[in-house]
Design an enzyme around this catalytic site. Structure first.
Site, short mmCIF file in Angstrom:
data_model
loop_
_atom_site.label_atom_id
_atom_site.label_comp_id
_atom_site.label_asym_id
_atom_site.label_seq_id
_atom_site.Cartn_x
_atom_site.Cartn_y
_atom_site.Cartn_z
N ASP A 51 45.39 26.83 41.49
CA ASP A 51 46.01 25.63 42.02
C ASP A 51 45.05 24.44 42.11
OD1 ASP A 51 48.60 26.70 42.46
OD2 ASP A 51 47.78 27.86 44.11
N HIS A 62 40.61 33.45 46.72
CA HIS A 62 41.71 34.27 46.21
C HIS A 62 41.54 35.69 46.71
CE1 HIS A 62 44.49 36.16 43.39
NE2 HIS A 62 45.01 34.95 43.25
N1 CMC Z 1 38.32 27.61 52.60
C1 CMC Z 1 37.45 28.04 53.54
N2 CMC Z 1 37.26 29.32 53.87
C2 CMC Z 1 38.01 30.22 53.23
C3 CMC Z 1 38.92 29.88 52.23
C4 CMC Z 1 39.07 28.50 51.93
N3 CMC Z 1 39.93 28.10 51.00
N4 CMC Z 1 39.53 30.98 51.77
C5 CMC Z 1 39.01 32.02 52.44
N5 CMC Z 1 38.07 31.56 53.33
C6 CMC Z 1 37.24 32.37 54.19
C7 CMC Z 1 37.99 32.82 55.45
O1 CMC Z 1 37.87 31.87 56.48
C8 CMC Z 1 37.33 34.13 55.75
O2 CMC Z 1 36.09 33.84 56.35
P1 CMC Z 1 35.39 34.88 57.42
O3 CMC Z 1 35.33 36.21 56.72
O4 CMC Z 1 34.05 34.27 57.66
O5 CMC Z 1 36.32 34.89 58.60
C9 CMC Z 1 37.04 34.71 54.37
O6 CMC Z 1 36.92 33.57 53.50
C10 CMC Z 1 38.12 35.62 53.85
O7 CMC Z 1 39.36 34.93 53.94
P2 CMC Z 1 40.76 35.65 54.07
O8 CMC Z 1 41.77 34.64 54.50
O9 CMC Z 1 40.62 36.89 54.87
O10 CMC Z 1 40.98 36.11 52.57
P3 CMC Z 1 42.34 36.34 51.87
O11 CMC Z 1 42.07 37.20 50.72
O12 CMC Z 1 43.37 36.77 52.83
O13 CMC Z 1 42.70 34.83 51.42
C11 CMC Z 1 43.66 33.02 50.33
C12 CMC Z 1 43.10 34.43 50.18
C13 CMC Z 1 44.09 32.52 48.96
C14 CMC Z 1 44.89 33.04 51.26
C15 CMC Z 1 42.57 32.10 50.94
O14 CMC Z 1 41.44 32.09 50.11
C16 CMC Z 1 43.08 30.69 51.18
O15 CMC Z 1 43.68 30.41 52.22
N6 CMC Z 1 42.84 29.74 50.20
C17 CMC Z 1 43.37 28.42 50.30
C18 CMC Z 1 44.82 28.39 49.86
C19 CMC Z 1 44.95 28.52 48.36
O16 CMC Z 1 44.25 27.88 47.60
N7 CMC Z 1 45.92 29.34 47.94
C20 CMC Z 1 46.22 29.57 46.52
C21 CMC Z 1 45.86 30.94 46.07
S1 CMC Z 1 45.82 31.10 44.28
C22 CMC Z 1 47.44 30.89 43.74
C23 CMC Z 1 48.40 31.87 44.29
O17 CMC Z 1 48.19 33.06 44.24
O18 CMC Z 1 49.43 31.42 44.75
#
Ligand code: CMC
Length: 428
Positions: A363, A306
């Site tokens: 989720d 998140h």
């Molecule tokens: N699985 C594997 N690696 C992950 C994941 C994941 N679910 N989420 C983040 N990472 C890693 C990412 O690869 C990155 O690694 P590195 O720094 O080594 O390159 C690091 O963690 C930071 O990720 P980011 O994408 O820069 O972080 P963010 O804050 O932009 O992402 C997120 C937040 C929710 C988009 C992401 O965690 C994600 O894609 N999660 C899966 C989708 C998900 O479950 N979404 C629902 C969110 S909660 C409900 C809502 O708000 O709608």
């Protein structure tokens, strides 16, 4: 404590005001930065940018705290109803009994959908995704429910809120029934908001739906947990589109489109699809975890991570408990719940997830709860949208009342070619 910070650029110092929230979070106010210094800030994804001051929702991602209007979400999920929580979010205080009754009557009065809109539903392809249908239908609501010049602005706004909260729920159930080719079930005045939804979804002339108060309670809690989450992607979309002074239906429709994405609300559908894939491949989550850790592989563990929570999402804990209770009540076993628990257990011991602070989010368990309630997979994100409506509405309302509110118009740093001449076709 200092009430300004000093920014030094090219040897010249500028004092920038510090803004402090009621829970102690601080921000540098850069509203005059460009005017005074010629500089802008650059923050892709807005991870460090506050777009507004808000008194609606407080979240602390480090401590796993979420409160609506100061009240912990755990207490609301246990004691409140979705309608009461909607009132709280929109109006700022819990309602007194008469206020709640009036609000419920208003929702009931506005729960029908214009009959002419039925033909819209009927003409969407049967396989159309319900989120695409919902965003179109919410936008279309404006055409069916135009401005009310005979009402005061406040009355009109309140009627629009009631229409949205009530009709979106009716439209979601209607669209489901029509997609099956079944008779539409209308809302009933004697049923609560959540009981009505379940009845509209599942009642049929050949198999009357028996309302189970435990399932109604679970749906209330589910929607309460989705009701607001401060400046997330879809809420920011509602505020941004709303900042152009577009009508609320159009702004909410934009929010629905943003929510559809698998990184946001669409994750609840993706989680169940992922769990099903793990189940179909024999039930071992390890290869999926390995893929999620592989930088060369775009696969991510859905329902994990998140932008704000760097610990367990408090909503996920409540949902996990609710899933267990509902399945027990229904005397049903869902193998996907076993897979989810195993996946969580393995991921939580893995240094990649620990070091990246990746924990189950809202989720992760919500889809399993929706399955237990009988909601079809492609409607999961619609369920999120219905839940998020009071949040979108209250955030839009707050922006309307904000004296500092402006058209949202971010800047950029241009990285394209310098000025060059147009070359005619024969010379290229
Ligand atoms: N699985 C594997 N690696 C992950 C994941 C994941 N679910 N989420 C983040 N990472 C890693 C990412 O690869 C990155 O690694 P590195 O720094 O080594 O390159 C690091 O963690 C930071 O990720 P980011 O994408 O820069 O972080 P963010 O804050 O932009 O992402 C997120 C937040 C929710 C988009 C992401 O965690 C994600 O894609 N999660 C899966 C989708 C998900 O479950 N979404 C629902 C969110 S909660 C409900 C809502 O708000 O709608």
């Amino acid at each position: 404590m200092a009430k300004t910070v000093t920014l030094t650029v090219d040897g010249k110092s500028y004092e920038l005001p510090l803004v402090e929230g009621t829970e102690g979070e601080r921000a540098i106010d850069i509203a005059n930065l460009r005017r005074d210094t010629g500089l802008i800030t650059l923050d892709p994804g807005f991870a460090n940018t506050g777009s507004c001051q808000s008194s609606i929702t407080f979240m602390d991602g480090e401590r796993g705290i979420l409160r609506y209007r100061g009240i912990p979400v755990e207490q609301l999920a246990e004691h409140s109803t979705f309608v009461e929580t909607s009132y709280l979010l929109i109006n700022g205080e819990l309602p007194e009994r008469t206020q709640l009754n009036r609000f419920s009557v208003m929702l009931n009065d506005h729960s029908l959908v214009h009959e002419d809109m039925r033909s819209f539903f009927e003409n969407f392809p049967r396989r159309a995704h319900p989120m695409g249908i919902l965003s179109s239908m919410v936008s279309a609501l404006r055409a069916f429910y135009p401005e009310l010049p005979e009402r005061t602005e406040e009355e009109e706004i309140n009627i629009t809120f009631a229409r949205l909260l009530s009709k979106v729920r009716t439209m979601a159930a209607m669209s489901y029934k029509i997609s099956l080719g079944h008779k539409v079930v209308y809302p009933r005045h004697d049923l609560s908001y959540c009981a009505n939804f379940l009845n509209m979804m599942f009642d049929s002339p050949v198999r009357p739906y028996r309302i189970d108060e435990d399932l109604v309670r679970a749906l209330n809690a589910f929607w309460i947990l989705h009701a607001d989450h401060e400046q997330n992607c879809s809420t920011a979309a509602v505020r941004l589109v709303g900042s152009a002074k577009v009508n609320l239906y159009a702004a909410i429709s934009a929010g629905i489109c943003a929510l559809w994405g698998p990184l946001h609300g669409g994750a609840n559908q993706s989680v169940v699809e992922m769990l099903q894939r793990i189940y179909d491949s024999g039930g071992d989550p390890t290869p999926f975890i390995a893929r999620a850790k592989d930088r060369e592989d775009p696969f991510r563990l859905m329902g994990f991570g998140h932008r704000v929570y760097k610990t367990y999402d408090p909503r996920a804990r409540i949902l996990e408990k609710m899933v267990n209770n509902v399945l027990k009540k229904l005397q049903r076993h869902d193998p996907l719940l076993d897979i989810a628990k195993r996946l969580e257990e393995v991921a939580m011991k893995d240094s990649y997830f620990i070091d990246h602070h990746l924990y189950p989010n809202l989720d992760f368990y919500s889809g399993i709860l929706l399955r237990a309630l009988g909601i079809p997979l492609n409607m999961f994100t619609v369920m999120f949208a219905i839940g998020r409506l009071p949040g979108w509405i209250s955030q839009w309302k707050e922006s309307l009342d904000d004296p500092n509110w402006k058209l949202h118009r971010p800047r950029q740093i241009y990285t394209g070619p310098k000025c060059r001449d147009y070359i005619t076709m024969d010379k290229r």
